[in-house]
Design a protein around this motif. Structure first.
Motif, PDB file in Angstrom:
ATOM      1  N   PRO A  16      38.800 -40.260  38.567  1.00  0.00           N
ATOM      2  CA  PRO A  16      38.610 -39.556  39.844  1.00  0.00           C
ATOM      3  C   PRO A  16      38.538 -40.544  41.000  1.00  0.00           C
ATOM      4  N   ARG A  17      38.813 -40.054  42.195  1.00  0.00           N
ATOM      5  CA  ARG A  17      38.779 -40.917  43.374  1.00  0.00           C
ATOM      6  C   ARG A  17      37.375 -41.008  43.979  1.00  0.00           C
ATOM      7  N   SER A  18      36.624 -39.925  43.924  1.00  0.00           N
ATOM      8  CA  SER A  18      35.308 -39.931  44.558  1.00  0.00           C
ATOM      9  C   SER A  18      34.300 -40.695  43.703  1.00  0.00           C
ATOM     10  N   ALA A  19      33.391 -41.416  44.356  1.00  0.00           N
ATOM     11  CA  ALA A  19      32.382 -42.200  43.646  1.00  0.00           C
ATOM     12  C   ALA A  19      31.467 -41.301  42.821  1.00  0.00           C
ATOM     13  N   ARG A  20      31.163 -40.113  43.320  1.00  0.00           N
ATOM     14  CA  ARG A  20      30.267 -39.209  42.594  1.00  0.00           C
ATOM     15  C   ARG A  20      30.876 -38.788  41.263  1.00  0.00           C
ATOM     16  N   LEU A  21      32.163 -38.420  41.283  1.00  0.00           N
ATOM     17  CA  LEU A  21      32.819 -38.039  40.036  1.00  0.00           C
ATOM     18  C   LEU A  21      33.038 -39.250  39.134  1.00  0.00           C
ATOM     19  N   GLN A  22      33.267 -40.402  39.736  1.00  0.00           N
ATOM     20  CA  GLN A  22      33.411 -41.606  38.930  1.00  0.00           C
ATOM     21  C   GLN A  22      32.153 -41.870  38.112  1.00  0.00           C
ATOM     22  N   ARG A  23      30.991 -41.621  38.720  1.00  0.00           N
ATOM     23  CA  ARG A  23      29.752 -41.833  37.978  1.00  0.00           C
ATOM     24  C   ARG A  23      29.658 -40.892  36.779  1.00  0.00           C
ATOM     25  N   VAL A  24      30.153 -39.662  36.949  1.00  0.00           N
ATOM     26  CA  VAL A  24      30.148 -38.706  35.840  1.00  0.00           C
ATOM     27  C   VAL A  24      31.059 -39.194  34.721  1.00  0.00           C
ATOM     28  N   PHE A  25      32.294 -39.579  35.072  1.00  0.00           N
ATOM     29  CA  PHE A  25      33.245 -39.987  34.044  1.00  0.00           C
ATOM     30  C   PHE A  25      32.922 -41.369  33.490  1.00  0.00           C
ATOM     31  N   TYR A  26      32.163 -42.148  34.262  1.00  0.00           N
ATOM     32  CA  TYR A  26      31.686 -43.410  33.700  1.00  0.00           C
ATOM     33  C   TYR A  26      30.795 -43.130  32.494  1.00  0.00           C
ATOM     34  N   VAL A  27      29.870 -42.188  32.643  1.00  0.00           N
ATOM     35  CA  VAL A  27      28.969 -41.844  31.544  1.00  0.00           C
ATOM     36  C   VAL A  27      29.750 -41.216  30.398  1.00  0.00           C
ATOM     37  N   VAL A  28      30.752 -40.387  30.724  1.00  0.00           N
ATOM     38  CA  VAL A  28      31.522 -39.692  29.691  1.00  0.00           C
ATOM     39  C   VAL A  28      32.252 -40.682  28.784  1.00  0.00           C
ATOM     40  N   HIS A  29      32.891 -41.719  29.377  1.00  0.00           N
ATOM     41  CA  HIS A  29      33.706 -42.581  28.518  1.00  0.00           C
ATOM     42  C   HIS A  29      33.819 -44.038  28.962  1.00  0.00           C
ATOM     43  N   GLU A  30      33.881 -44.277  30.276  1.00  0.00           N
ATOM     44  CA  GLU A  30      34.098 -45.645  30.736  1.00  0.00           C
ATOM     45  C   GLU A  30      33.022 -46.599  30.231  1.00  0.00           C
ATOM     46  N   HIS A  31      31.790 -46.110  30.136  1.00  0.00           N
ATOM     47  CA  HIS A  31      30.695 -46.954  29.656  1.00  0.00           C
ATOM     48  C   HIS A  31      30.995 -47.498  28.259  1.00  0.00           C
ATOM     49  N   HIS A  32      31.626 -46.670  27.431  1.00  0.00           N
ATOM     50  CA  HIS A  32      31.959 -47.092  26.068  1.00  0.00           C
ATOM     51  C   HIS A  32      32.974 -48.238  26.075  1.00  0.00           C
ATOM     52  N   HIS A  33      33.844 -48.287  27.088  1.00  0.00           N
ATOM     53  CA  HIS A  33      34.806 -49.379  27.161  1.00  0.00           C
ATOM     54  C   HIS A  33      34.155 -50.683  27.617  1.00  0.00           C
ATOM     55  N   ARG A  34      32.987 -50.595  28.203  1.00  0.00           N
ATOM     56  CA  ARG A  34      32.280 -51.803  28.655  1.00  0.00           C
ATOM     57  C   ARG A  34      31.248 -52.292  27.656  1.00  0.00           C
ATOM     58  N   TYR A  35      30.630 -51.339  26.949  1.00  0.00           N
ATOM     59  CA  TYR A  35      29.547 -51.697  26.037  1.00  0.00           C
ATOM     60  C   TYR A  35      29.727 -50.958  24.715  1.00  0.00           C
ATOM     61  N   GLN A  36      29.692 -51.712  23.625  1.00  0.00           N
ATOM     62  CA  GLN A  36      29.674 -51.110  22.298  1.00  0.00           C
ATOM     63  C   GLN A  36      28.216 -50.958  21.880  1.00  0.00           C
ATOM     64  N   GLU A  37      27.727 -49.744  21.917  1.00  0.00           N
ATOM     65  CA  GLU A  37      26.315 -49.480  21.643  1.00  0.00           C
ATOM     66  C   GLU A  37      26.191 -48.650  20.366  1.00  0.00           C
TER      67      GLU A  37
END
Length: 256
Positions: A84-105
């Motif tokens: 998404p382009r908006s920072a607010r939606l980016q935060r949502v999709f960060y939690v959904v999947h992007e975080h997994h690409h940064r950290y293997q937890e």
């Protein structure tokens, strides 16, 4: 700048201020099997009650198993990797999947209950609205059982290839494809449990090569916003920004 190899953490960093939300974002490895396993068995038992023969049950089970692989591909490619382009939606999709690409937890690698139940409810509704009226409830339950089992295979395959080294040729192939997706070709290899499906959609890449998305872009107009490597800082949850700032400070001190 190509995607970087994520940090591996036994306990994931905190994503939410509220302790209940943060707790709900984590999952014990046994939980998906303990929940969806009995659901699959119950669905299969329900199909038997409708006097379906073994061949019919098996055929609809296989159909459901294959259907999840297509659903897995679609969710991973067009939903999890949506940019998404908006920072607010980016935060949502960060939690959904992007975080997994940064950290293997280890406590977040499997789908947390809220996500899996939400997606599961959508599919159950689709089964009742689309499958049952067309073929009846018996085939629908066999289809649902295969769908659940295929989901569990996906979930545990994903966990296994991140934290173990497969010994079979097939296992090594699946692992290489997914690690290529993580570390050099985020716009390729979307089907984790059955990578050959990527050949059908043209999103395969010879293992060991680098995707165009990992190369420097000289013209922003040629950039596909859905697969950008740069995730805006404003698109990170506040706790993640704080964590990464704390990580970078010692590095900056050593470099100065």
């Amino acid at each position: 700048m190509p995607p970087q190899r994520p940090n591996t953490l036994d306990r994931g960093i905190r994503l939410f201020e509220h302790p209940l939300l943060d707790w709900g974002s984590r999952v014990h490895p046994a939980l998906p099997g303990l929940f969806w396993g009995p659901v699959a068995v119950a669905a299969l038992a329900a199909s038997v009650r409708y006097d379906l023969g073994p061949l019919a049950i098996g055929a609809w089970f296989v159909a459901g198993y294959a259907a999840w692989m297509f659903a897995e591909y679609a969710l991973h490619r067009w939903f999890f990797h949506f940019r998404p382009r908006s920072a607010r939606l980016q935060r949502v999709f960060y939690v959904v999947h992007e975080h997994h690409h940064r950290y293997q937890e280890r406590d977040r690698l499997l789908a947390p209950p809220l996500m899996s139940l939400s997606i599961g409810a959508i599919f159950v509704g689709a089964f009742f609205l689309a499958v049952a009226p067309w073929v009846g409830y018996g085939p629908m339950w066999a289809f649902a059982a295969g769908f659940c089992v295929s989901y569990l295979v996906y979930d545990y395959t994903h966990y296994f290839i991140h934290f173990a080294k497969p010994r079979t040729r097939w296992g090594r192939f699946v692992r290489r494809c997914h690690l290529e997706h993580h570390f050099s070709t985020p716009d390729r290899w979307f089907c984790i449990s059955f990578p050959p499906l990527d050949y059908l959609f043209g999103t395969q890449r010879r293992v060991g090569t680098r995707s165009d998305v990992a190369r420097p872009q000289h013209d922003d107009r040629d950039r596909d916003d859905r697969h950008r490597d740069d995730w805006s800082r404003d698109g990170l949850p506040p706790l993640v920004r704080r964590f990464e700032d704390a990580e970078h400070e010692p590095q900056q001190e050593r470099g100065s």
